[in-house]
Design a protein around this motif. Sequence first.
Motif, mmCIF file in Angstrom:
data_model
loop_
_atom_site.group_PDB
_atom_site.id
_atom_site.type_symbol
_atom_site.label_atom_id
_atom_site.label_comp_id
_atom_site.label_asym_id
_atom_site.label_seq_id
_atom_site.Cartn_x
_atom_site.Cartn_y
_atom_site.Cartn_z
ATOM 1 N N UNK A 197 0.832 -1.200 0.000
ATOM 2 C CA UNK A 197 0.000 0.000 0.000
ATOM 3 C C UNK A 197 0.870 1.254 0.000
ATOM 4 N N UNK A 198 1.905 1.258 0.833
ATOM 5 C CA UNK A 198 2.783 2.423 0.943
ATOM 6 C C UNK A 198 3.526 2.694 -0.352
ATOM 7 N N UNK A 199 4.100 1.633 -0.927
ATOM 8 C CA UNK A 199 4.842 1.815 -2.179
ATOM 9 C C UNK A 199 3.915 2.260 -3.300
ATOM 10 N N UNK A 200 2.686 1.700 -3.313
ATOM 11 C CA UNK A 200 1.726 2.072 -4.358
ATOM 12 C C UNK A 200 1.346 3.544 -4.226
ATOM 13 N N UNK A 201 1.202 4.005 -2.986
ATOM 14 C CA UNK A 201 0.833 5.402 -2.749
ATOM 15 C C UNK A 201 1.997 6.343 -3.048
ATOM 16 N N UNK A 202 3.207 5.771 -3.146
ATOM 17 C CA UNK A 202 4.362 6.603 -3.457
ATOM 18 C C UNK A 202 5.038 7.222 -2.249
ATOM 19 N N UNK A 203 4.473 7.015 -1.046
ATOM 20 C CA UNK A 203 5.113 7.551 0.161
ATOM 21 C C UNK A 203 4.634 6.801 1.399
ATOM 22 N N UNK A 204 5.478 6.866 2.467
ATOM 23 C CA UNK A 204 5.123 6.244 3.742
ATOM 24 C C UNK A 204 4.954 7.317 4.803
ATOM 25 N N UNK A 205 3.760 7.414 5.350
ATOM 26 C CA UNK A 205 3.554 8.331 6.473
ATOM 27 C C UNK A 205 4.208 7.741 7.719
ATOM 28 N N UNK A 206 4.364 8.596 8.747
ATOM 29 C CA UNK A 206 5.024 8.149 9.989
ATOM 30 C C UNK A 206 4.282 6.972 10.629
ATOM 31 N N UNK A 207 2.921 7.039 10.652
ATOM 32 C CA UNK A 207 2.167 5.943 11.283
ATOM 33 C C UNK A 207 2.346 4.640 10.506
ATOM 34 N N UNK A 208 2.467 4.761 9.167
ATOM 35 C CA UNK A 208 2.673 3.546 8.369
ATOM 36 C C UNK A 208 4.056 2.954 8.630
ATOM 37 N N UNK A 209 5.026 3.860 8.791
ATOM 38 C CA UNK A 209 6.368 3.382 9.102
ATOM 39 C C UNK A 209 6.398 2.693 10.461
ATOM 40 N N UNK A 210 5.641 3.295 11.395
ATOM 41 C CA UNK A 210 5.576 2.698 12.731
ATOM 42 C C UNK A 210 4.954 1.308 12.659
ATOM 43 N N UNK A 211 3.897 1.199 11.847
ATOM 44 C CA UNK A 211 3.242 -0.095 11.688
ATOM 45 C C UNK A 211 4.213 -1.115 11.097
ATOM 46 N N UNK A 212 4.953 -0.708 10.045
ATOM 47 C CA UNK A 212 5.940 -1.607 9.435
ATOM 48 C C UNK A 212 6.972 -2.059 10.474
ATOM 49 N N UNK A 213 7.466 -1.095 11.267
ATOM 50 C CA UNK A 213 8.493 -1.414 12.276
ATOM 51 C C UNK A 213 7.935 -2.414 13.279
ATOM 52 N N UNK A 214 6.674 -2.196 13.666
ATOM 53 C CA UNK A 214 6.033 -3.109 14.623
ATOM 54 C C UNK A 214 5.922 -4.520 14.037
ATOM 55 N N UNK A 215 5.483 -4.597 12.759
ATOM 56 C CA UNK A 215 5.313 -5.907 12.130
ATOM 57 C C UNK A 215 6.644 -6.644 12.008
ATOM 58 N N UNK A 216 7.712 -5.884 11.684
ATOM 59 C CA UNK A 216 9.039 -6.502 11.550
ATOM 60 C C UNK A 216 9.520 -7.000 12.909
#
Lengths: 429, 429
Positions: free
Chosen positions: A179-198
Amino acid sequence: MKSALGFLVAAKRCEIHGLEQLEITSGLVKGVSELVHMLQKERGVSNVYLASAGRRFAAQRLERVEASVAAEAAARERFVQLDTDSGRMAGGVRLFSRIAYVLHGLDALPALRSRVAGRTLGVEEATRSFTELIAGLMAVVFEAADIAADPAVSRALVALFNFMQGKELAGQERAAGAAGFAAGRFEATEQQRLAHLIDAQDRCFQIFVEFADPTLRTIWRNAQTSPAIAEVERMRRIACAASSAPVAAEASERWFECTTSRIDAMRQVEDCATNALLHLCEAKLLEARSDLHDHKRFLDALSALGGQSAAPLAVFFDKSATSAPPAEGDAAGLVEADGLSPKLGRSVLDLMQLQSQRLQDMSDELNTARAALNERKLVERAKGLLMSRRGLSEDEAYKLLRQTAMDQHRRLVDVAEATLSLAEFLKPD
Amino acid sequence: MKSALGFLVAAKRCEIHGLEQLEITSGLVKGVSELVHMLQKERGVSNVYLASAGRRFAAQRLERVEASVAAEAAARERFVQLDTDSGRMAGGVRLFSRIAYVLHGLDALPALRSRVAGRTLGVEEATRSFTELIAGLMAVVFEAADIAADPAVSRALVALFNFMQGKELAGQERAAGAAGFAAGRFEATEQQRLAHLIDAQDRCFQIFVEFADPTLRTIWRNAQTSPAIAEVERMRRIACAASSAPVAAEASERWFECTTSRIDAMRQVEDCATNALLHLCEAKLLEARSDLHDHKRFLDALSALGGQSAAPLAVFFDKSATSAPPAEGDAAGLVEADGLSPKLGRSVLDLMQLQSQRLQDMSDELNTARAALNERKLVERAKGLLMSRRGLSEDEAYKLLRQTAMDQHRRLVDVAEATLSLAEFLKPD
């Protein structure tokens, strides 16, 4: 009147029955893991289908649906095989309740699919629906692991459960990243979510490595060396670093591909793990059945010698005799008077001491395996508490727990436990 | 194909079967507690008989033997009632192994008694033999408590087990004190042993109070006010204070009397506790059976409405609907299209959420009760480790653990756990 050895035989019979049930439960876990894998794939293509307004993956989606339907039928077959009528399945209360929840969800799948086909629901809702159903299936595996009364099987199940959980989080990471790559950017909350998932994935695979047998560990280590893994890591870095810089939108496809190939590699490890689990159950059963055979032969020998009903095996009270020859010979003498050789009398006691030691060891190992499950349960509940009482998101709740643990040099599970014990203080003001 | 609700019914059936087993196990615990009481009394008179070279308690001993034999027959009846053939008794592996050990000991009782009658063994050996058999019977009660899957029953069993354990320690204190008073003096090691027995008793009764229901707590509190208790305390003080001063030898009889009347009062509390346990099981069974009836009626209503096999209860995925009316009405619409009113669809989900919450609560309570049992197990094992590896007596080992806990402001169980984890370092040098 049942004899002492008769009860030892009965104990062994219980052990065998428990292992037979474990074999069935392990087959069920295998079926569930296949269904989870298929639903994960269906969730993936359904998302792309919905996000592209039906232009992409229309045919693939139908293929995936077909595969899911087949896996569902197979899993339902496994459910039906369970002994639901007698009310005598160990751990049945929890396991059956989880299955009831899952069946409720599976029954609703056709309706969900027709909404996906007609595109009358959003990507998020579709994702949430599949993810919830998968979580329900994971809960079935969790209960199966919690039921297992054999330490080796329990360890294998704890390893498998954590691996499946890690793989599911990898699937969620794929969706979030795409979703982030498709949108062309990662918001801070999305980055936080990614970090949490990793981070949560890492924790799962760590526990997997801790509880898996050496062969599986090697298979997993080898799977880590594929080029896809390196590519995933590279793209993770881009996603997390580009705090405000736009990323190339076409990266979405590449991300989807390399994470998919990572997940497919996981699926192979998972497959090995479920097969190893079934073999383990078979081996344990063979062993227990041979023990039972020995016990019975011993019982026959005993009853041939002294009458099995009330042979007074006075060696029971002569503990010194097990480490040194009897000083006064009293006990041995009494035993002989009743037609049992001291050696035979001794063996019954040896058998019991062996059994007692074995039960103790098993209980220790089981406690270790269950502690890992319990730890997970506690962290999940503490997270849930923070979410409902403090209005945090799942990622924020987890981050808060982890940060507190790091700051206070305490284990995550201890912080979770403390959080739950302070539930009263966390009421929304 | 079994339906979701069918599995909920199956779960309830498992719960009922578990409670039925608990009822049988509780009856067994009652029988075992009676046998333990009789053996405690027999041990007491056998000691006096042996210590007086057969001059005292000869007739009383025969009476006690008769009472023990009757209680043994009753307990064996309970053992026979257990389901040993099917191999499907929950927790059977451990319970049956413990019973095997006990039967082994009971089979050896006649031989022990003829040695007591012929006075061919010392007081200490006789005491040890009875005490070991009683410990084996206590282990049966312990396993019964550990098996119980219902929190209320589990709490009642944990309370009862600790009470029985405290009463057994009171019996050991009676024997140790009687010997000291009869000898006219207490050596330092005997005083240490008394202090240990008193301390360990207190711990047991503390846990009893923590887990017993209010009625039992009141009965126990009232039992504490008898004049015998004050007399026991007074004589305890004499025994522990007179480090080298001789004590009046005739005090032995008075000590035996007041401690016996204290133990008899305990027996009454124990009797109330076993009866309360049986009533609790009955009440739980009634409740579960009525739940099952409701579930089944609900199932009938469902199948009359929409066919029970695969009614797609789409409300499953519409979580918001449980707290607020559905925004789009999609889910409700789908459910209605399949012939189920939204209300009914909702109820299935409610039922599941209720069940899920109930399982969570039960699991929390069970964990608390089991933690108390586990704590005990850990302390016992740490004690055993110190005894075998460091050559300490039981009293010394316990004192060392307790002192360490006090010095380090840690819980006894944590010190025990740390001790076990350092087992390697404790090897005899």
